[in-house]
Motif scaffolding. Structure first.
Motif, PDB file in Angstrom:
ATOM      1  N   PHE A 158     -80.058  -0.639 -49.175  1.00  0.00           N
ATOM      2  CA  PHE A 158     -79.068  -0.428 -48.129  1.00  0.00           C
ATOM      3  C   PHE A 158     -79.614  -0.851 -46.778  1.00  0.00           C
ATOM      4  O   PHE A 158     -80.785  -0.597 -46.459  1.00  0.00           O
ATOM      5  CB  PHE A 158     -78.689   1.045 -48.106  1.00  0.00           C
ATOM      6  CG  PHE A 158     -77.850   1.454 -46.936  1.00  0.00           C
ATOM      7  CD1 PHE A 158     -78.404   2.141 -45.874  1.00  0.00           C
ATOM      8  CD2 PHE A 158     -76.502   1.139 -46.891  1.00  0.00           C
ATOM      9  CE1 PHE A 158     -77.650   2.522 -44.796  1.00  0.00           C
ATOM     10  CE2 PHE A 158     -75.729   1.505 -45.812  1.00  0.00           C
ATOM     11  CZ  PHE A 158     -76.298   2.203 -44.764  1.00  0.00           C
ATOM     12  N   ALA A 193     -73.876   0.473 -42.794  1.00  0.00           N
ATOM     13  CA  ALA A 193     -72.501   0.673 -43.237  1.00  0.00           C
ATOM     14  C   ALA A 193     -71.618   0.982 -42.041  1.00  0.00           C
ATOM     15  O   ALA A 193     -72.098   1.484 -41.013  1.00  0.00           O
ATOM     16  CB  ALA A 193     -72.415   1.787 -44.277  1.00  0.00           C
ATOM     17  N   TYR A 250     -69.818   0.637 -54.084  1.00  0.00           N
ATOM     18  CA  TYR A 250     -69.023  -0.455 -53.542  1.00  0.00           C
ATOM     19  C   TYR A 250     -68.359  -1.237 -54.671  1.00  0.00           C
ATOM     20  O   TYR A 250     -68.945  -1.435 -55.729  1.00  0.00           O
ATOM     21  CB  TYR A 250     -69.890  -1.362 -52.675  1.00  0.00           C
ATOM     22  CG  TYR A 250     -70.322  -0.687 -51.393  1.00  0.00           C
ATOM     23  CD1 TYR A 250     -71.457   0.120 -51.362  1.00  0.00           C
ATOM     24  CD2 TYR A 250     -69.576  -0.838 -50.232  1.00  0.00           C
ATOM     25  CE1 TYR A 250     -71.840   0.756 -50.194  1.00  0.00           C
ATOM     26  CE2 TYR A 250     -69.960  -0.208 -49.056  1.00  0.00           C
ATOM     27  CZ  TYR A 250     -71.090   0.595 -49.047  1.00  0.00           C
ATOM     28  OH  TYR A 250     -71.459   1.231 -47.883  1.00  0.00           O
ATOM     29  N   MET A 295     -68.272   4.988 -46.973  1.00  0.00           N
ATOM     30  CA  MET A 295     -69.557   4.539 -46.455  1.00  0.00           C
ATOM     31  C   MET A 295     -70.629   5.129 -47.366  1.00  0.00           C
ATOM     32  O   MET A 295     -70.755   6.342 -47.471  1.00  0.00           O
ATOM     33  CB  MET A 295     -69.770   5.040 -45.030  1.00  0.00           C
ATOM     34  CG  MET A 295     -68.809   4.468 -44.022  1.00  0.00           C
ATOM     35  SD  MET A 295     -69.018   5.263 -42.406  1.00  0.00           S
ATOM     36  CE  MET A 295     -70.685   4.754 -41.982  1.00  0.00           C
ATOM     37  N   GLY A 305     -70.320  -2.413 -46.103  1.00  0.00           N
ATOM     38  CA  GLY A 305     -71.761  -2.232 -46.028  1.00  0.00           C
ATOM     39  C   GLY A 305     -72.501  -3.550 -46.106  1.00  0.00           C
ATOM     40  O   GLY A 305     -71.954  -4.560 -46.582  1.00  0.00           O
ATOM     41  N   ASP A 338     -64.136   0.578 -46.200  1.00  0.00           N
ATOM     42  CA  ASP A 338     -65.425   0.787 -45.571  1.00  0.00           C
ATOM     43  C   ASP A 338     -66.333  -0.342 -46.053  1.00  0.00           C
ATOM     44  O   ASP A 338     -66.198  -0.820 -47.183  1.00  0.00           O
ATOM     45  CB  ASP A 338     -66.022   2.140 -45.958  1.00  0.00           C
ATOM     46  CG  ASP A 338     -65.217   3.305 -45.392  1.00  0.00           C
ATOM     47  OD1 ASP A 338     -65.300   4.412 -45.976  1.00  0.00           O
ATOM     48  OD2 ASP A 338     -64.511   3.113 -44.386  1.00  0.00           O
TER      49      ASP A 338
END
Length: 121
Positions: free
Chosen positions: A46, A49, A108, A101, A34, A32
């Protein structure tokens, strides 16, 4: 996995840019992915994602309707298409790879070096 962003630059407010993130891994389609951004003096935040297949996406409220995250698993590349850019979008943009996600950076595992996006008013 190594991640390399490109496509940043200087653009006027209202303009568009497309960021790319090239992954050097044979397992890109298992991650996944982002996009995050960090402005001077601020924490990394953020942006968007996407899941491993590209079938699910999620956006920060601040970019919803203006930015689109996508991926091409055949080319091991992640994209962020940014439209209607605003001065407050100015930041270093980072791509990241992980196993879910997530909206927090800590989820991450791999990060690129970042690409600068500057939006002039």
């Amino acid at each position: 996995a190594q991640l390399v962003e490109s496509g940043g630059g200087l653009v006027q407010a209202g303009g568009s840019l497309r960021l790319s993130c090239a992954a050097s891994t044979q397992t890109f389609d298992s991650f996944d992915m982002g996009w995050f951004r960090q402005a001077p003096g601020k924490e990394r935040e953020f942006v968007a994602a996407i899941n491993w297949s590209g079938g699910r996406t999620f956006y920060a409220d601040s970019v919803k309707g203006r930015f689109t995250i996508s991926r091409d698993n055949r080319k091991d590349t992640l994209f962020l298409h940014m439209t209607d850019l605003k001065p407050e979008d100015t930041a270093v943009y980072y791509c990241a790879a992980g196993t879910q996600m997530a909206v927090t950076p800590y989820e991450y595992d791999y990060w690129g070096q970042g690409t600068q996006v500057t939006v002039s008013s």
